[in-house]
Design an enzyme around this catalytic site. Structure first.
Site: not given
Length: 314
Positions: A72, A156, A229, A231, A255, A260, A281-284
């Site tokens: 996004t 979200l 979750t 940025r 997250d 990163e 950074h796995i939430a997506w």
């Protein structure tokens, strides 16, 4: 049509057959900046998740017609330069909402229930040593009846609010920091002071950078938990680590980080207390989410080929 995927590893081995049906497909697991020009020299379409494509790169890629961002956020693309070079840019929105919402509540329920501590103790054999049928070493708290504040009330934030309501939470919507509350919202300061759970879902901008730092953390209840979750950079990482270490707040689930992958000296990456849950950074990235992402990219390319605008930013 030559289609080049620059960081296919971020798509987790998901089938790219839908892209292959649209042209000649070349995939690279990861691409460094110095490899970008050579790999994209003959590309009509470039698919990138996080590889930066700036003005200098675009000037050296005269065949490039379309950049598809496999995400996004588009901060890795120089949009004014793309417009100047007549290169279309598309992104994908909404594909990861169920995934992010699920991970948000994974962090919330683990922190409130201290599930991670109980799992650790079971792995260390402490249940076998219990004098009764269960262990009650740590508090187990419900979402029901708690006040949950949403910071960032887009798709979200709205989806998290809906699930929180189903859990029985009292949901409040924070107004932007420094702004007078609109109808149906509370001030940013009131959200911080009254919430038992704060969940961040706003974008990272100059306005939101470090919007939660030591001053804001000290406004929160000592029993409150903070979830990010969205940025990295929205929450000051050093201040959060200090707040957790000194029990200014009860816990945090994070997250995302400001840089990163995590750097070795990042205050949250170095923090070892069990009141922080840090995920990479796995939430997506649920399997279903990435399948939706690839499908949307294919539809964006098809629309471009047909002269239609779909998810166009440029």
């Amino acid at each position: 049509m030559n289609i080049v995927v620059l960081d296919a590893a971020t798509l987790a081995d998901t089938s790219l057959d839908e892209l292959a049906q649209l042209g000649s497909l070349t995939c690279y697991n990861l691409t460094n900046q110095h490899e970008l020009i050579e790999r994209c020299q003959d590309a009509d379409v470039v698919v990138t998740n996080k590889v930066v494509i700036n003005q200098q790169a675009m000037a050296q890629l005269p065949q490039l017609k379309l950049i598809c961002v496999a995400a996004t956020g588009t901060n890795n693309i120089d949009l004014p330069a793309a417009k100047a070079h007549n290169i279309a840019v598309t992104n994908v929105a909404g594909y990861s909402t169920p995934s992010v919402v699920q991970h948000t509540f994974t962090l919330i329920t683990n922190l409130l229930g201290n599930t991670h501590k109980y799992i650790r103790d079971c792995q260390q054999g402490l249940w076998q040593q219990s004098p009764m049928f269960c262990r009650l070493d740590y508090s187990f708290n419900e979402i029901a009846g708690k006040t949950l504040a949403i910071i960032g009330y887009g798709s979200l934030g709205k989806a998290v609010a809906e699930v929180a309501t189903a859990f029985g939470a009292h949901v409040i919507i924070s107004e932007r920091k420094g702004h007078t509350p609109r109808e149906g919202r509370v001030s940013f300061e009131q959200a911080l002071k009254t919430a038992d759970i704060i969940s961040v879902h706003c974008p990272l901008t100059e306005e939101t950078r470090d919007q939660i730092a030591a001053h804001e953390l000290n406004m929160m209840k000592p029993s409150a938990i903070l979830i990010n979750t969205a940025r990295g950079g929205i929450i000051n990482e050093a201040d959060l680590a200090s707040a957790l270490a000194n029990n200014v707040i009860a816990g945090a689930g994070v997250d995302v980080l400001s840089k990163e992958p995590a750097e070795a000296d990042n205050p949250l990456a170095r923090y070892t207390g069990d009141n922080l849950l840090l995920t990479p950074h796995i939430a997506w990235a649920s399997k279903e989410s990435i399948i939706r992402l690839v499908k949307e990219i294919a539809l964006n390319i098809k629309a471009f080929n047909q002269g239609n605008e779909r998810n166009r930013l440029v």
